[in-house]
Design a protein around this motif. Sequence first.
Motif, mmCIF file in Angstrom:
data_model
loop_
_atom_site.group_PDB
_atom_site.id
_atom_site.type_symbol
_atom_site.label_atom_id
_atom_site.label_comp_id
_atom_site.label_asym_id
_atom_site.label_seq_id
_atom_site.Cartn_x
_atom_site.Cartn_y
_atom_site.Cartn_z
ATOM 1 N N ASP A 1 -37.099 50.786 53.748
ATOM 2 C CA ASP A 1 -37.521 50.479 52.381
ATOM 3 C C ASP A 1 -36.590 51.138 51.367
ATOM 4 O OD1 ASP A 1 -39.664 49.002 53.208
ATOM 5 O OD2 ASP A 1 -41.185 50.518 52.777
ATOM 6 N N VAL A 2 -36.309 50.419 50.298
ATOM 7 C CA VAL A 2 -35.547 50.966 49.176
ATOM 8 C C VAL A 2 -36.526 51.203 48.035
ATOM 9 C CG1 VAL A 2 -33.718 50.549 47.492
ATOM 10 C CG2 VAL A 2 -33.427 49.797 49.865
ATOM 11 N N LEU A 3 -36.636 52.445 47.583
ATOM 12 C CA LEU A 3 -37.626 52.828 46.584
ATOM 13 C C LEU A 3 -36.984 53.005 45.214
ATOM 14 C CD1 LEU A 3 -39.068 53.488 49.303
ATOM 15 C CD2 LEU A 3 -40.122 55.441 48.145
ATOM 16 N N PRO A 4 -37.716 52.692 44.164
ATOM 17 C CA PRO A 4 -37.204 52.946 42.813
ATOM 18 C C PRO A 4 -37.153 54.438 42.529
ATOM 19 C CG PRO A 4 -39.478 52.169 42.728
ATOM 20 C CD PRO A 4 -39.047 52.035 44.151
ATOM 21 N N LEU A 5 -36.233 54.844 41.683
ATOM 22 C CA LEU A 5 -36.099 56.258 41.343
ATOM 23 C C LEU A 5 -37.116 56.698 40.301
ATOM 24 C CD1 LEU A 5 -32.202 56.571 41.013
ATOM 25 C CD2 LEU A 5 -33.611 57.321 42.932
ATOM 26 N N HIS A 6 -37.440 55.816 39.351
ATOM 27 C CA HIS A 6 -38.151 56.243 38.147
ATOM 28 C C HIS A 6 -39.659 56.399 38.319
ATOM 29 C CE1 HIS A 6 -38.743 51.934 38.246
ATOM 30 N NE2 HIS A 6 -39.623 52.009 37.267
ATOM 31 N N CYS A 7 -40.238 55.845 39.389
ATOM 32 C CA CYS A 7 -41.701 55.868 39.485
ATOM 33 C C CYS A 7 -42.217 56.295 40.855
ATOM 34 C CB CYS A 7 -42.268 54.492 39.121
ATOM 35 S SG CYS A 7 -41.734 53.166 40.224
ATOM 36 N N THR A 8 -41.360 56.887 41.678
ATOM 37 C CA THR A 8 -41.803 57.420 42.967
ATOM 38 C C THR A 8 -41.517 58.913 43.010
ATOM 39 O OG1 THR A 8 -39.675 57.014 44.057
ATOM 40 C CG2 THR A 8 -41.321 55.240 44.145
ATOM 41 N N ALA A 9 -42.334 59.646 43.747
ATOM 42 C CA ALA A 9 -42.129 61.088 43.850
ATOM 43 C C ALA A 9 -40.764 61.433 44.457
ATOM 44 C CB ALA A 9 -43.260 61.715 44.657
ATOM 45 N N ASN B 1 -49.512 53.059 35.231
ATOM 46 C CA ASN B 1 -49.312 54.506 35.193
ATOM 47 C C ASN B 1 -47.845 54.917 35.202
ATOM 48 O OD1 ASN B 1 -52.118 55.120 35.272
ATOM 49 N ND2 ASN B 1 -52.138 54.783 37.473
ATOM 50 N N THR B 2 -46.932 53.962 35.327
ATOM 51 C CA THR B 2 -45.511 54.296 35.337
ATOM 52 C C THR B 2 -45.124 54.996 34.040
ATOM 53 O OG1 THR B 2 -44.988 52.391 36.745
ATOM 54 C CG2 THR B 2 -43.176 53.390 35.539
ATOM 55 N N GLN B 3 -44.438 56.123 34.162
ATOM 56 C CA GLN B 3 -44.068 56.909 32.990
ATOM 57 C C GLN B 3 -43.012 56.201 32.138
ATOM 58 O OE1 GLN B 3 -42.848 60.545 35.098
ATOM 59 N NE2 GLN B 3 -44.442 61.636 33.990
ATOM 60 N N SER B 4 -43.057 56.488 30.861
ATOM 61 C CA SER B 4 -41.990 56.031 29.978
ATOM 62 C C SER B 4 -40.733 56.825 30.301
ATOM 63 C CB SER B 4 -42.375 56.251 28.513
ATOM 64 O OG SER B 4 -42.463 57.644 28.236
ATOM 65 N N THR B 5 -39.594 56.332 29.836
ATOM 66 C CA THR B 5 -38.329 57.018 30.103
ATOM 67 C C THR B 5 -38.341 58.432 29.538
ATOM 68 O OG1 THR B 5 -37.111 54.929 30.113
ATOM 69 C CG2 THR B 5 -35.842 56.941 29.761
ATOM 70 N N GLU B 6 -38.874 58.602 28.340
ATOM 71 C CA GLU B 6 -38.915 59.919 27.715
ATOM 72 C C GLU B 6 -39.833 60.870 28.488
ATOM 73 O OE1 GLU B 6 -37.849 62.970 25.500
ATOM 74 O OE2 GLU B 6 -36.946 60.971 25.410
ATOM 75 N N GLU C 1 -48.052 55.663 40.179
ATOM 76 C CA GLU C 1 -47.041 55.118 39.273
ATOM 77 C C GLU C 1 -46.229 53.996 39.929
ATOM 78 O OE1 GLU C 1 -44.760 58.469 37.701
ATOM 79 O OE2 GLU C 1 -46.556 59.698 38.051
ATOM 80 N N TRP C 2 -46.239 54.000 41.263
ATOM 81 C CA TRP C 2 -45.487 52.997 42.010
ATOM 82 C C TRP C 2 -46.409 51.926 42.591
ATOM 83 C CZ3 TRP C 2 -44.000 53.532 47.726
ATOM 84 C CH2 TRP C 2 -43.183 52.459 48.110
#
Length: 251
Positions: free
Chosen positions: A132-140, A169-174, A194-195
């Motif tokens: 699996d390839v996971l996103p950086l911005h919303c996974t631990a 629940n995905t965080q904003s960039t800030e 978040e994911w």
Amino acid sequence: MTDSDNPPVKAVQTSHRVLEAIVESGGVTLADLDDQLDHSRSSIHNHLSALTQLGYVIKDGQTYRTSLRFLEIGATARTHFDLYNVGRPHAENLSDATGLSASLLTFEREQLTCLYTASAMDVNGSPITTGDVLPLHCTAPGKAILAAHSAEEAAVLLSESERTPCTENTQSTEALRESLEDIRTQGWAVDREEWQTGIRCIATAVSDTDGNLHGALCVTGPTDSLSGKRFEQDVPGLLISSAQEIRSKLS
């Protein structure tokens, strides 16, 4: 245009597009590929024939699908990762100790890929599986990898990666950038649905004794199994302990 008209590199790119189309669909006919790709039918057929002869594609009737050759290649490739060779027994012990799935992930080509998952015995399947390839911005584990880089490097990685919200629940960039500072201080990252809705994750980056980043170790499970003191203290403690054991054995 025929294959003889294609420069070698362009021909490889065409084969790659054919393979991607087969992978995405799970199986396609020549007619399907003719509709999808901007290449002549004869050129597509030539690439299919070559990929079939090389063992990367199987023809089943009129349908083409990828072969298990890729599993063979992937299984061999991951044995070249020290994180997998050293970390696998520790991931299995962590899974047994927590009753959660434990995964080893590596960061390659600016992608976070799962090398191995030890699934909890009483859980049907794991949210994270091998390959699996996971996103950086919303996974631990993605956040742990980002926090292992400097603020400037993390900003570049974030600007180049996909940041589409996966859940509400995905965080904003800030908010994510602010949370990376906390991760650097406490040593682990969390994903509060978040994911994937109903799934929580805790992760930490894994480096060797020379400070070289090898990837991340994480535990994943249903929200009702990761809450309260167990989520805030118990599992993070076991996770950090396992990561330190792996770190001590990485050369």
